[in-house]
Enzyme design. Structure first.
Site, PDB file in Angstrom:
ATOM      1  N   ASN A  17      -9.548  43.576   2.416  1.00 57.01           N
ATOM      2  CA  ASN A  17     -10.718  43.160   2.598  1.00 57.01           C
ATOM      3  C   ASN A  17     -11.200  43.467   3.852  1.00 57.01           C
ATOM      4  O   ASN A  17     -12.581  43.911   4.088  1.00 57.01           O
ATOM      5  CB  ASN A  17     -10.819  41.781   2.422  1.00 57.01           C
ATOM      6  CG  ASN A  17     -10.785  41.237   1.226  1.00 57.01           C
ATOM      7  OD1 ASN A  17     -11.494  41.296   0.508  1.00 57.01           O
ATOM      8  ND2 ASN A  17      -9.394  40.878   0.614  1.00 57.01           N
ATOM      9  N   MET A  91      -4.340  33.718   7.502  1.00 56.87           N
ATOM     10  CA  MET A  91      -3.423  32.416   6.786  1.00 56.87           C
ATOM     11  C   MET A  91      -3.305  31.114   7.818  1.00 56.87           C
ATOM     12  O   MET A  91      -2.194  30.366   7.805  1.00 56.87           O
ATOM     13  CB  MET A  91      -2.087  32.814   6.480  1.00 56.87           C
ATOM     14  CG  MET A  91      -1.906  34.220   5.414  1.00 56.87           C
ATOM     15  SD  MET A  91      -3.021  33.755   3.936  1.00 56.87           S
ATOM     16  CE  MET A  91      -1.851  32.790   3.019  1.00 56.87           C
ATOM     17  N   LEU A  93      -5.327  27.701   9.611  1.00 64.24           N
ATOM     18  CA  LEU A  93      -6.520  26.851   9.448  1.00 64.24           C
ATOM     19  C   LEU A  93      -7.120  26.960  10.962  1.00 64.24           C
ATOM     20  O   LEU A  93      -6.377  27.124  11.713  1.00 64.24           O
ATOM     21  CB  LEU A  93      -6.137  25.235   9.325  1.00 64.24           C
ATOM     22  CG  LEU A  93      -5.724  24.914   8.084  1.00 64.24           C
ATOM     23  CD1 LEU A  93      -5.324  23.637   7.772  1.00 64.24           C
ATOM     24  CD2 LEU A  93      -6.772  25.487   6.759  1.00 64.24           C
ATOM     25  N   ASN A 108     -15.128  32.793   4.885  1.00 63.78           N
ATOM     26  CA  ASN A 108     -14.028  33.139   4.244  1.00 63.78           C
ATOM     27  C   ASN A 108     -14.201  33.765   2.650  1.00 63.78           C
ATOM     28  O   ASN A 108     -14.976  33.275   2.011  1.00 63.78           O
ATOM     29  CB  ASN A 108     -13.049  31.782   4.258  1.00 63.78           C
ATOM     30  CG  ASN A 108     -11.702  31.963   3.695  1.00 63.78           C
ATOM     31  OD1 ASN A 108     -10.780  32.821   4.145  1.00 63.78           O
ATOM     32  ND2 ASN A 108     -11.225  31.346   2.798  1.00 63.78           N
ATOM     33  N   HIS A 110     -11.756  33.621  -0.722  1.00 69.22           N
ATOM     34  CA  HIS A 110     -10.443  32.888  -1.426  1.00 69.22           C
ATOM     35  C   HIS A 110     -10.584  33.458  -2.818  1.00 69.22           C
ATOM     36  O   HIS A 110     -11.757  33.270  -3.735  1.00 69.22           O
ATOM     37  CB  HIS A 110     -10.924  31.347  -1.418  1.00 69.22           C
ATOM     38  CG  HIS A 110      -9.958  30.413  -1.808  1.00 69.22           C
ATOM     39  ND1 HIS A 110      -8.648  30.543  -1.092  1.00 69.22           N
ATOM     40  CD2 HIS A 110      -9.728  29.855  -2.976  1.00 69.22           C
ATOM     41  CE1 HIS A 110      -7.848  29.586  -1.682  1.00 69.22           C
ATOM     42  NE2 HIS A 110      -8.395  29.351  -3.044  1.00 69.22           N
TER      43      HIS A 110
HETATM   44  C1  GRF Z   1      -6.843  38.101  -0.449  1.00 70.06           C
HETATM   45  O1  GRF Z   1      -6.596  37.749  -1.589  1.00 70.06           O
HETATM   46  C2  GRF Z   1      -7.900  36.919  -0.126  1.00 70.06           C
HETATM   47  O2  GRF Z   1      -8.482  36.276  -0.959  1.00 70.06           O
HETATM   48  C3  GRF Z   1      -7.037  35.884   0.546  1.00 70.06           C
HETATM   49  O3  GRF Z   1      -5.918  36.495   1.097  1.00 70.06           O
HETATM   50  C4  GRF Z   1      -5.934  37.841   0.470  1.00 70.06           C
HETATM   51  C5  GRF Z   1      -6.012  38.720   1.646  1.00 70.06           C
HETATM   52  O4  GRF Z   1      -5.687  40.307   1.240  1.00 70.06           O
HETATM   53  N1  GRF Z   1      -7.560  34.742   1.272  1.00 70.06           N
HETATM   54  P1  GRF Z   1      -6.083  41.402   2.260  1.00 70.06           P
HETATM   55  O5  GRF Z   1      -5.086  41.123   3.544  1.00 70.06           O
HETATM   56  O6  GRF Z   1      -7.382  41.332   2.575  1.00 70.06           O
HETATM   57  O7  GRF Z   1      -5.682  42.629   1.604  1.00 70.06           O
END
Ligand code: GRF
Length: 208
Positions: A17, A91, A93, A108, A110
């Site tokens: 991402n 990961m 909070l 965020n 999700h």
């Molecule tokens: C994604 O699936 C996101 O929705 C979740 O953690 C994952 C992160 O993937 N919160 P990346 O590190 O961006 O590849």
């Protein structure tokens, strides 16, 4: 061109991402000004470094409390000039100490259609429940677990899905489209609470 919104991206893992943000909005509507990780060897850090973005690591274990970690993190992001914060596979909070430093500007991504399946292992939760429609949510972050107001959501029908990996593969493209889109909306101040229901985020259409 309008001023670029300086954003920080928080990561803990692979950073696909983050890569989507670097490849699409970075240098356009927004500028990725800093990348911070909770995990020292997160592959996402190399992606940031390749793009010439400053990185830092804030492992929870290095601080006496979560609030102390959050404060150090917010201080660094602010010093790097960030005005908004994107959690992209982060990961951990974040508490009020952090959120108060970037009011209305922490988002965020999700991998579920919230409010279904918040927290860890969202795809596994959805498969265990037996749903036929999966999806992705980009939302504002509040002090709860994946409980802030929804900005964007997109669904995909996978009636025969059984494997988390297959669902993730179907959701990845949605994440990589929705998260940059939400950053673009943030950059042009196009998201505002609906006066009749402040939980509902109204999106102002773009020019052109
Ligand atoms: C994604 O699936 C996101 O929705 C979740 O953690 C994952 C992160 O993937 N919160 P990346 O590190 O961006 O590849």
């Amino acid at each position: 061109m309008a001023e670029q919104l300086p954003i920080a991206v928080l990561v803990s893992g692979t950073g696909t991402n983050l890569q989507a943000l670097l490849d699409s909005v970075h240098g356009h509507e927004a500028r990725v000004a800093a990348v911070a990780s909770s995990v020292p060897d997160a592959p996402a850090l190399a992606r940031a470094q390749t793009a010439g973005v400053p990185t830092a690591v804030f492992p929870r274990a290095d601080y006496p409390s979560r609030a102390a970690r959050d404060e150090a993190l917010a201080d660094w992001l602010a010093a790097e000039g960030a005005r908004a914060v994107v959690l992209a596979g982060y990961m951990e909070l974040l508490g009020e100490v952090f959120l108060d430093r970037f009011p209305g500007a922490v988002i965020n991504v999700h991998p579920s259609l919230l409010p279904a399946f918040p927290g860890l292992a969202a795809i596994e939760q959805a498969l265990a429940y037996g749903v036929k429609v999966f999806g992705v949510t980009v939302h504002f972050v509040d002090a709860g677990v994946d409980s802030g107001p929804v900005i964007l959501q997109r669904a995909v029908e996978l009636p025969d899905a059984r494997e988390p990996g297959a669902v993730l593969a179907a959701l990845r493209p949605l994440e990589h489209e929705l998260l940059p889109e939400a950053v673009r909306l943030l950059a042009r101040a196009a998201i505002a609470p609906d006066p009749e229901n402040p939980r509902r985020m109204a999106i102002r259409a773009g020019e052109g």
